[in-house]
Design an enzyme around this catalytic site. Sequence first.
Site, mmCIF file in Angstrom:
data_model
loop_
_atom_site.group_PDB
_atom_site.id
_atom_site.type_symbol
_atom_site.label_atom_id
_atom_site.label_comp_id
_atom_site.label_asym_id
_atom_site.label_seq_id
_atom_site.Cartn_x
_atom_site.Cartn_y
_atom_site.Cartn_z
ATOM 1 N N CYS A 9 -36.977 -3.577 40.194
ATOM 2 C CA CYS A 9 -37.122 -4.826 39.876
ATOM 3 C C CYS A 9 -37.194 -5.200 40.783
ATOM 4 O O CYS A 9 -36.446 -5.427 42.167
ATOM 5 C CB CYS A 9 -35.295 -5.138 39.604
ATOM 6 S SG CYS A 9 -35.144 -6.759 39.165
ATOM 7 N N CYS A 67 -33.797 -7.478 42.661
ATOM 8 C CA CYS A 67 -32.527 -6.947 42.829
ATOM 9 C C CYS A 67 -32.689 -6.641 44.269
ATOM 10 O O CYS A 67 -33.519 -7.299 45.345
ATOM 11 C CB CYS A 67 -32.690 -5.605 43.050
ATOM 12 S SG CYS A 67 -31.797 -5.342 40.775
ATOM 13 N N HIS A 86 -27.928 -6.658 38.376
ATOM 14 C CA HIS A 86 -28.975 -6.538 37.168
ATOM 15 C C HIS A 86 -28.024 -6.573 36.014
ATOM 16 O O HIS A 86 -28.949 -7.160 35.420
ATOM 17 C CB HIS A 86 -29.444 -5.374 37.800
ATOM 18 C CG HIS A 86 -30.867 -5.122 36.852
ATOM 19 N ND1 HIS A 86 -32.330 -5.555 37.045
ATOM 20 C CD2 HIS A 86 -31.704 -3.873 36.202
ATOM 21 C CE1 HIS A 86 -33.244 -5.309 36.549
ATOM 22 N NE2 HIS A 86 -33.101 -4.189 35.312
ATOM 23 N N ASN A 143 -35.776 -18.473 30.775
ATOM 24 C CA ASN A 143 -35.934 -17.578 29.637
ATOM 25 C C ASN A 143 -35.422 -16.875 29.805
ATOM 26 O O ASN A 143 -34.618 -15.877 31.187
ATOM 27 C CB ASN A 143 -37.506 -17.573 29.942
ATOM 28 C CG ASN A 143 -38.178 -18.772 29.545
ATOM 29 O OD1 ASN A 143 -37.995 -19.696 28.867
ATOM 30 N ND2 ASN A 143 -39.497 -19.250 30.162
ATOM 31 N N SER A 177 -39.798 -11.841 31.247
ATOM 32 C CA SER A 177 -41.008 -10.237 31.396
ATOM 33 C C SER A 177 -40.344 -9.497 32.637
ATOM 34 O O SER A 177 -40.293 -8.344 32.936
ATOM 35 C CB SER A 177 -41.965 -10.461 32.819
ATOM 36 O OG SER A 177 -41.739 -11.290 33.497
ATOM 37 N N HIS A 192 -32.942 -9.505 34.782
ATOM 38 C CA HIS A 192 -32.309 -10.052 36.200
ATOM 39 C C HIS A 192 -32.624 -10.956 35.150
ATOM 40 O O HIS A 192 -32.874 -11.857 35.550
ATOM 41 C CB HIS A 192 -33.126 -9.038 37.020
ATOM 42 C CG HIS A 192 -32.228 -9.324 38.740
ATOM 43 N ND1 HIS A 192 -32.067 -8.354 38.929
ATOM 44 C CD2 HIS A 192 -31.645 -10.272 39.135
ATOM 45 C CE1 HIS A 192 -30.618 -8.494 39.757
ATOM 46 N NE2 HIS A 192 -30.991 -9.971 40.064
ATOM 47 N N HIS A 218 -32.022 -14.814 36.302
ATOM 48 C CA HIS A 218 -32.761 -15.299 36.860
ATOM 49 C C HIS A 218 -33.544 -16.398 36.227
ATOM 50 O O HIS A 218 -33.556 -16.626 34.522
ATOM 51 C CB HIS A 218 -33.612 -14.606 37.248
ATOM 52 C CG HIS A 218 -35.056 -14.590 36.750
ATOM 53 N ND1 HIS A 218 -35.084 -13.151 35.177
ATOM 54 C CD2 HIS A 218 -36.096 -15.190 36.888
ATOM 55 C CE1 HIS A 218 -36.735 -13.506 35.254
ATOM 56 N NE2 HIS A 218 -37.079 -14.326 35.434
ATOM 57 N N GLN A 278 -35.455 -20.141 36.631
ATOM 58 C CA GLN A 278 -37.354 -21.320 37.240
ATOM 59 C C GLN A 278 -36.822 -21.747 37.951
ATOM 60 O O GLN A 278 -35.830 -23.172 37.366
ATOM 61 C CB GLN A 278 -38.867 -20.497 36.392
ATOM 62 C CG GLN A 278 -38.575 -19.167 36.103
ATOM 63 C CD GLN A 278 -39.925 -19.128 35.769
ATOM 64 O OE1 GLN A 278 -41.189 -19.533 36.411
ATOM 65 N NE2 GLN A 278 -39.541 -18.003 34.699
ATOM 66 N N HIS A 338 -30.571 -28.801 27.582
ATOM 67 C CA HIS A 338 -31.542 -27.811 25.847
ATOM 68 C C HIS A 338 -31.417 -26.475 25.815
ATOM 69 O O HIS A 338 -31.815 -26.429 26.992
ATOM 70 C CB HIS A 338 -32.811 -28.421 25.718
ATOM 71 C CG HIS A 338 -32.482 -29.553 25.264
ATOM 72 N ND1 HIS A 338 -32.459 -30.748 24.690
ATOM 73 C CD2 HIS A 338 -33.623 -30.967 26.473
ATOM 74 C CE1 HIS A 338 -32.974 -32.121 24.400
ATOM 75 N NE2 HIS A 338 -33.195 -32.550 26.164
#
Length: 356
Positions: free
Chosen positions: A52, A55, A115, A156, A164, A167, A169, A171, A301
């Site tokens: 990953c 990680c 993870h 997402n 994709s 893990h 996360h 953005q 949202h």
Amino acid sequence: MNTFDLKEHSHTRLNILTGDWILVSPHRTKRPWQGKVESLPADDRPSYDPKCYLCPGNSRADGSVNPAYTDSFVFVNDFSALLADTPAGELNVKGLLQAKSEAGVCKVISFSPDHSLTLPLLSVEGIKKVIDLWAEEYRSIAASNPAIKSIQIFENKGEIMGCSNPHPHGQIWSQYSLPLEIVKETNRQKAYFEEHQRSLLGDYLQVELESRERIVVENEHFVALVPFWATWPYETMIISKRHVQDITRFSEEEKVAFASILKKLTAKYDNLFEISFPYSAGMHQAPVNDGEHPEWHWHMHFYPPLLRSATVKKFMVGYELLANPQRDITAEWAAEKLRALPEVHYKESAKADAAV
């Protein structure tokens, strides 16, 4: 003559934040489903995955090595959609072919070094650290470049949403111009504020608190609800009770309350079908480096795609693409369904039961 009933008859609803309308067709929930059924991804990830790129201590695609971080961690996206060094330029062919260069900065935030976790499985304290980092990044990105006007913080979650990497996360995309949805929401909130000298979402929230039909979770500082104009089946929105423009203006007490309602709402999502529930979620906040925006009211949202079960999703096709969005289940039905779910995650409940 039949009396019109929102629960039974097709109708349209106005999204007060964008000015868009949605068609609601509650009678269509009775139709059988013979469409696509999604496969469920595995949900048994280890706490650490040597392959990953998020990680701690692992190498990323560009050769950078992650530090041995213990809380949340942020870095510039190795494959940014927006680049800071994009040269200025534009194209205009008779007003028919138009394009302008767009510059900005994209970052990735790992919520946890573990993870295997997601937001609803983090502690309130762990989520609070993510919120602190969101606020610091919002503040520092705006201060670092006066050309930046919009900062979009989002997540997402799940393969079905195109994520994709499993893990935990999110953005941050910051850019020099205002994106479409922010332009719409700015215009609608500004028009309302100029007429009433009050927040559009503040007044809307009072209506929701009085009716309580669409509220899912509430605490002293925030309300999570299914908006009256919701498009996605289990769409929700978190609204701050205090009228503030962005996350940097939250008090420490409000940040803890925000962390708490995030954990409870996302736990309810997972509890709905007892899976790691996919969604796209993001905060909408006032533009930066663009003067005062007293009309803006912070909100977040959540757009989840699942409809009837863990394997049946909502598709935006046909009428939705060619005319306007449409939904079958009403916002009130979705809110009732989510509200009735436990606030404790099903995995945490199972652990508690096993320990007894």
